[in-house]
Motif scaffolding. Structure first.
Motif, PDB file in Angstrom:
ATOM      1  N   GLY A  15       0.774  -1.212   0.092  1.00  0.00           N
ATOM      2  CA  GLY A  15       0.010   0.013   0.071  1.00  0.00           C
ATOM      3  C   GLY A  15       0.968   1.257  -0.116  1.00  0.00           C
ATOM      4  N   ILE A  16       0.084   2.410   0.057  1.00  0.00           N
ATOM      5  CA  ILE A  16       0.785   3.765   0.268  1.00  0.00           C
ATOM      6  C   ILE A  16       1.366   3.960   1.597  1.00  0.00           C
ATOM      7  N   TYR A  17       0.085   3.740   2.657  1.00  0.00           N
ATOM      8  CA  TYR A  17       0.415   3.912   3.948  1.00  0.00           C
ATOM      9  C   TYR A  17       0.760   5.471   4.438  1.00  0.00           C
ATOM     10  N   ASP A  18       0.133   6.383   3.728  1.00  0.00           N
ATOM     11  CA  ASP A  18       0.428   7.656   4.086  1.00  0.00           C
ATOM     12  C   ASP A  18      -0.557   8.144   5.259  1.00  0.00           C
ATOM     13  N   LEU A  19      -0.048   8.899   6.167  1.00  0.00           N
ATOM     14  CA  LEU A  19      -0.510   9.330   7.622  1.00  0.00           C
ATOM     15  C   LEU A  19      -0.986   7.792   8.363  1.00  0.00           C
ATOM     16  N   PHE A  20      -0.139   7.237   8.534  1.00  0.00           N
ATOM     17  CA  PHE A  20      -0.358   5.806   9.019  1.00  0.00           C
ATOM     18  C   PHE A  20      -1.281   5.866  10.125  1.00  0.00           C
ATOM     19  N   HIS A  21      -2.387   5.191  10.037  1.00  0.00           N
ATOM     20  CA  HIS A  21      -3.422   5.257  11.131  1.00  0.00           C
ATOM     21  C   HIS A  21      -3.901   3.732  11.664  1.00  0.00           C
ATOM     22  N   VAL A  58       1.147  13.271   1.923  1.00  0.00           N
ATOM     23  CA  VAL A  58       1.519  14.051   2.847  1.00  0.00           C
ATOM     24  C   VAL A  58       2.980  13.966   3.379  1.00  0.00           C
ATOM     25  N   MET A  59       3.141  12.429   3.641  1.00  0.00           N
ATOM     26  CA  MET A  59       4.271  11.962   4.068  1.00  0.00           C
ATOM     27  C   MET A  59       5.225  11.511   2.751  1.00  0.00           C
ATOM     28  N   ASN A  60       6.554  11.695   3.207  1.00  0.00           N
ATOM     29  CA  ASN A  60       7.351  11.481   1.895  1.00  0.00           C
ATOM     30  C   ASN A  60       7.642   9.860   2.391  1.00  0.00           C
ATOM     31  N   GLU A  61       8.503   9.208   1.178  1.00  0.00           N
ATOM     32  CA  GLU A  61       8.607   7.749   1.092  1.00  0.00           C
ATOM     33  C   GLU A  61       9.405   7.241   2.513  1.00  0.00           C
ATOM     34  N   THR A  62      10.392   7.903   2.881  1.00  0.00           N
ATOM     35  CA  THR A  62      11.070   7.465   4.251  1.00  0.00           C
ATOM     36  C   THR A  62      10.306   7.442   5.296  1.00  0.00           C
ATOM     37  N   GLU A  63       9.352   8.571   5.497  1.00  0.00           N
ATOM     38  CA  GLU A  63       8.711   8.751   6.363  1.00  0.00           C
ATOM     39  C   GLU A  63       7.487   7.420   6.707  1.00  0.00           C
ATOM     40  N   ARG A  64       7.053   7.053   5.464  1.00  0.00           N
ATOM     41  CA  ARG A  64       6.018   6.152   5.278  1.00  0.00           C
ATOM     42  C   ARG A  64       6.708   4.619   5.598  1.00  0.00           C
ATOM     43  N   TYR A  65       7.970   4.487   5.302  1.00  0.00           N
ATOM     44  CA  TYR A  65       8.785   3.457   5.572  1.00  0.00           C
ATOM     45  C   TYR A  65       8.829   3.128   6.801  1.00  0.00           C
ATOM     46  N   GLU A  66       9.294   4.370   7.649  1.00  0.00           N
ATOM     47  CA  GLU A  66       9.624   4.152   9.107  1.00  0.00           C
ATOM     48  C   GLU A  66       8.408   3.903   9.923  1.00  0.00           C
ATOM     49  N   SER A  67       7.291   4.352   9.324  1.00  0.00           N
ATOM     50  CA  SER A  67       6.177   4.124  10.222  1.00  0.00           C
ATOM     51  C   SER A  67       5.691   2.786  10.093  1.00  0.00           C
ATOM     52  N   LEU A  68       5.732   2.068   8.856  1.00  0.00           N
ATOM     53  CA  LEU A  68       5.467   0.722   9.006  1.00  0.00           C
ATOM     54  C   LEU A  68       6.614   0.092   9.827  1.00  0.00           C
ATOM     55  N   ILE A 139      -8.894  11.717   7.035  1.00  0.00           N
ATOM     56  CA  ILE A 139      -7.989  12.622   7.782  1.00  0.00           C
ATOM     57  C   ILE A 139      -7.719  13.779   7.074  1.00  0.00           C
ATOM     58  N   ILE A 140      -7.483  13.949   5.809  1.00  0.00           N
ATOM     59  CA  ILE A 140      -7.063  15.086   5.151  1.00  0.00           C
ATOM     60  C   ILE A 140      -8.346  15.939   5.020  1.00  0.00           C
ATOM     61  N   MET A 141      -9.526  15.440   4.739  1.00  0.00           N
ATOM     62  CA  MET A 141     -10.881  16.164   4.822  1.00  0.00           C
ATOM     63  C   MET A 141     -10.929  16.746   6.193  1.00  0.00           C
ATOM     64  N   LYS A 145     -11.412  20.833   6.630  1.00  0.00           N
ATOM     65  CA  LYS A 145     -12.699  21.610   7.192  1.00  0.00           C
ATOM     66  C   LYS A 145     -12.274  22.368   7.884  1.00  0.00           C
ATOM     67  N   ASP A 146     -11.265  22.191   8.784  1.00  0.00           N
ATOM     68  CA  ASP A 146     -11.052  23.157   9.911  1.00  0.00           C
ATOM     69  C   ASP A 146      -9.568  24.026   9.676  1.00  0.00           C
ATOM     70  N   TYR A 147      -9.132  24.023   8.394  1.00  0.00           N
ATOM     71  CA  TYR A 147      -7.985  24.752   7.723  1.00  0.00           C
ATOM     72  C   TYR A 147      -7.447  25.815   8.538  1.00  0.00           C
ATOM     73  N   ASN A 148      -8.490  26.793   8.577  1.00  0.00           N
ATOM     74  CA  ASN A 148      -8.230  28.170   9.176  1.00  0.00           C
ATOM     75  C   ASN A 148      -7.843  28.047  10.671  1.00  0.00           C
ATOM     76  N   GLN A 149      -8.581  27.184  11.304  1.00  0.00           N
ATOM     77  CA  GLN A 149      -8.029  26.815  12.793  1.00  0.00           C
ATOM     78  C   GLN A 149      -6.622  26.332  12.870  1.00  0.00           C
ATOM     79  N   TYR A 150      -6.269  25.508  12.008  1.00  0.00           N
ATOM     80  CA  TYR A 150      -5.007  24.858  11.875  1.00  0.00           C
ATOM     81  C   TYR A 150      -3.862  25.646  11.581  1.00  0.00           C
ATOM     82  N   VAL A 151      -4.192  26.621  10.650  1.00  0.00           N
ATOM     83  CA  VAL A 151      -3.215  27.644  10.186  1.00  0.00           C
ATOM     84  C   VAL A 151      -3.061  28.712  11.161  1.00  0.00           C
ATOM     85  N   MET A 152      -4.014  29.063  12.091  1.00  0.00           N
ATOM     86  CA  MET A 152      -3.815  30.060  13.255  1.00  0.00           C
ATOM     87  C   MET A 152      -3.051  29.388  14.487  1.00  0.00           C
ATOM     88  N   ARG A 153      -3.251  27.967  14.540  1.00  0.00           N
ATOM     89  CA  ARG A 153      -2.542  27.295  15.657  1.00  0.00           C
ATOM     90  C   ARG A 153      -1.004  27.108  15.079  1.00  0.00           C
TER      91      ARG A 153
END
Length: 212
Positions: A15-21, A58-68, A139-141, A145-153
């Motif tokens: 798989g891709i395993y982006d944003l591993f959950h 969102v995550m690059n391949e190295t980050e996705r490999y390490e998550s797994l 997760i991306i959605m 949805k709360d984009y402005n709040q995350y930007v401000m944070r």
């Protein structure tokens, strides 16, 4: 291993395993538990292949490999996994079965063929179940949805507007809107506290309670 022990079967999941959950983890748990004695190999596609056939991650391949590698169900990670599984790939890694959910995934031919059509035909496919309510897209959605709040944070945490790809005007508008929201929240909280005090005083005076 004694003669009574079940044979070790090499099961492959990819798989891709982006944003591993936890949905990813549950599917890998199912693959690991497909047989009494399973060695689970997990293939993860590279950025080049993923961006070409599925889109930006969102995550690059190295980050996705390490998550797994940090998932307890995974025995071995195969980086730069192929988009379509071949007999040559199965032989190279001594794979007995391929585990994945049963939904068809389009191959690279553009003809709409299922990526797992080959292993299904040769009887080496083990079906896993998807976890409802969680996916990378979900997760991306939520973030969008709360984009402005995350930007401000993140602005409040020290990130610059350039790092967040936010214009000067956008930043000022967000700060004004967030300031107004905080004022509304404080006003609402104050009203609720005043209402509670009025209710308490009324109850003490008349030994009863009313809702204001």
């Amino acid at each position: 291993m004694s003669n009574c022990d079940p044979p070790v079967l090499r099961v492959y999941a990819d798989g891709i395993y982006d944003l591993f959950h936890f949905g990813h983890a549950r599917s890998l748990e199912q693959a690991k538990k497909s047989f009494p004695n399973t060695y689970l190999l997990v293939g993860c596609c590279s950025d080049e292949v993923t961006h070409r056939y599925k889109g930006k991650t969102v995550m690059n391949e190295t980050e996705r490999y390490e998550s797994l590698r940090h998932c307890k169900w995974v025995d071995e990670v195969i980086p730069d996994a192929p988009w379509v599984i071949s007999q040559e790939f199965l032989d190279k890694h001594n794979i007995d079965y391929v585990a994945h959910d049963s939904l068809p995934y389009a191959d690279t031919s553009g003809a709409g063929k299922d990526v797992y059509e080959f292993v299904k035909k040769v009887g080496k496919f083990k079906e896993t179940q998807r976890t409802d309510g969680i996916s990378t897209s979900d997760i991306i959605m939520r973030i969008l949805k709360d984009y402005n709040q995350y930007v401000m944070r993140n602005l409040d945490r020290g990130y610059s507007r350039k790092e967040l790809n936010v214009s000067y005007v956008k930043e000022k508008r967000l700060r004004v809107n967030m300031g107004l929201r905080k004022l509304r929240d404080k006003a609402k909280e104050h009203q609720e506290k005043v209402g509670e005090r009025v209710c308490i005083c009324f109850c003490k005076e008349y030994r009863t309670c009313r809702t204001f």
